[in-house]
Design an enzyme around this catalytic site. Structure first.
Site, short mmCIF file in Angstrom:
data_model
loop_
_atom_site.label_atom_id
_atom_site.label_comp_id
_atom_site.label_asym_id
_atom_site.label_seq_id
_atom_site.Cartn_x
_atom_site.Cartn_y
_atom_site.Cartn_z
N LYS A 62 0.87 -1.18 0.00
CA LYS A 62 0.00 0.00 0.00
C LYS A 62 0.90 1.22 0.00
O LYS A 62 1.89 1.26 0.73
CB LYS A 62 -0.89 0.01 1.24
N HIS A 115 -6.22 1.96 14.48
CA HIS A 115 -6.60 0.62 14.04
C HIS A 115 -5.46 -0.33 14.31
O HIS A 115 -4.32 0.08 14.54
CB HIS A 115 -6.91 0.62 12.53
N ASP A 152 -3.66 -3.77 12.32
CA ASP A 152 -3.63 -4.34 10.97
C ASP A 152 -4.15 -5.76 11.00
O ASP A 152 -3.81 -6.53 11.90
CB ASP A 152 -2.19 -4.35 10.43
N HIS A 162 -2.47 1.69 16.21
CA HIS A 162 -1.69 2.82 15.70
C HIS A 162 -2.57 3.71 14.82
O HIS A 162 -3.65 3.33 14.41
CB HIS A 162 -0.46 2.33 14.92
#
Length: 335
Positions: A202, A221, A223, A277
């Site tokens: 990404k 959020h 991962d 994070h």
């Protein structure tokens, strides 16, 4: 319906010194209010070339238990390979809008691959200050070159070379993380998909923002990958939650930032923790980052490693197909 890209909104906002209301986070999330300003411990930095194998394993295991994130130096990824990856990504985001839109996500597609803006549902209707490009870089059978920019011309080569090196780093990390749990060195990699692990790149592009005190590039959020290995640019912005404080990650040139993702938390039965994070934005400069998410194939079932489960330590997570886990996470549904 045409999607308005944040890059376009940013160029209009810079002349007005305001941002649209949908980008203003609630007070409990605003970086100016919630970033910790006191003395903070630094995210661990680990030398991957440490000749003392036991020390290396211990350092990685401790960081993964206590932080869920660490930076690695002397990782074997040449600086020019990182620089080329960054250069071609930056060039892509500097292309005219219509050239970038050629790579836009396909509406209605189940895949997240392509150029886009918002990814996850936001309950409050708020938006993150970021555009992105997603595409797979490994294994070859998973790659769809439809989403790889043809401009700049060196884009494909830069990404293919990076993919080769990042896999070597990932294998070292998987081995140390497994040994740190007291299981065989191959256990975590096999538990996360083995040779079929999908490497999803990404590129995050956070344009300059006139009100960085109010907006977030990416909201808090964890991962849903197994591991995330990230290259940042020199503009800081990554923050992690540690002891209920949002603290800034220090920029270390040519270091890689490693996040423990949800699948490793599950495989380790909660011994390692997936890091919460978020990303802040900058008033004067574009921030960029290049995370690679190491994801199990969609049909692959992930659950706690059997070696780590017994009567005294029952499984804390349900085993499920990765695609089902990802669907629930993206749509804010219970797991």
């Amino acid at each position: 319906m045409e999607v308005e890209r944040v890059q376009a909104i940013a160029s209009l906002s810079l002349t007005t010194d305001t941002i649209p209301a949908e980008f203003i986070r609630p007070e409990k999330e605003q970086p100016a209010i919630t970033t910790f300003r006191g003395p903070v411990p630094e995210i661990p930095t680990i030398d991957l070339s440490d000749p003392d194998q036991e020390n290396l394993v211990r350092s990685i295991a401790n960081a993964s238990k206590e932080w869920g994130i660490f930076q690695v130096v002397n990782h074997g990824l040449p600086t020019d390979v990182i620089a080329k990856l960054q250069a071609v990504g930056k060039e892509f985001f500097e292309l005219p809008p219509e050239e970038k839109e050629v790579y836009a996500k396909i509406p209605g597609s189940q895949s997240i691959e392509g150029y886009g803006t918002q990814l996850q549902k936001d309950i409050d209707g708020k938006k993150p200050w970021v555009d992105h490009l997603f595409h797979k870089i490994w294994p070859p059978s998973a790659i769809n070159y439809r989403f790889w920019p043809k401009s700049p011309a060196s884009y494909r080569d830069a990404n293919e070379v990076y993919a080769k090196y990042i896999r070597e780093v990932a294998d070292k990390l998987f081995t140390s993380l497994s040994l740190g749990l007291g299981v065989e060195g191959h256990a975590l990699k096999e538990g996360a998909g083995g040779e079929d692990i999908v490497y999803m790149l990404k590129i995050n592009y956070y344009p300059p923002c006139p009100r960085p005190d109010l907006a977030l590039g990416v909201v808090a959020h964890t991962d849903f990958s197994s591991l995330t290995i990230l290259v940042p640019n020199e503009v800081p912005g990554l923050q992690v939650l540690k002891d209920d404080h949002w603290i800034d990650a220090k920029y270390i040139p040519n270091a890689l930032i490693v996040h423990i993702g949800d699948q490793i938390e599950i495989l380790s039965n909660g011994i390692y923790r997936s890091v919460l994070h978020r990303s802040t934005v900058d008033k004067g400069k574009a921030r960029m980052s290049w995370p690679v998410f190491l994801e199990p194939p969609g049909e692959f079932v992930v659950g706690p490693l059997p070696q780590l489960v017994n009567e005294e330590n029952p499984p804390k997570y349900k085993a499920k197909k990765f695609k089902d886990y990802a669907y629930c996470k993206l749509n804010k549904l219970p797991q």
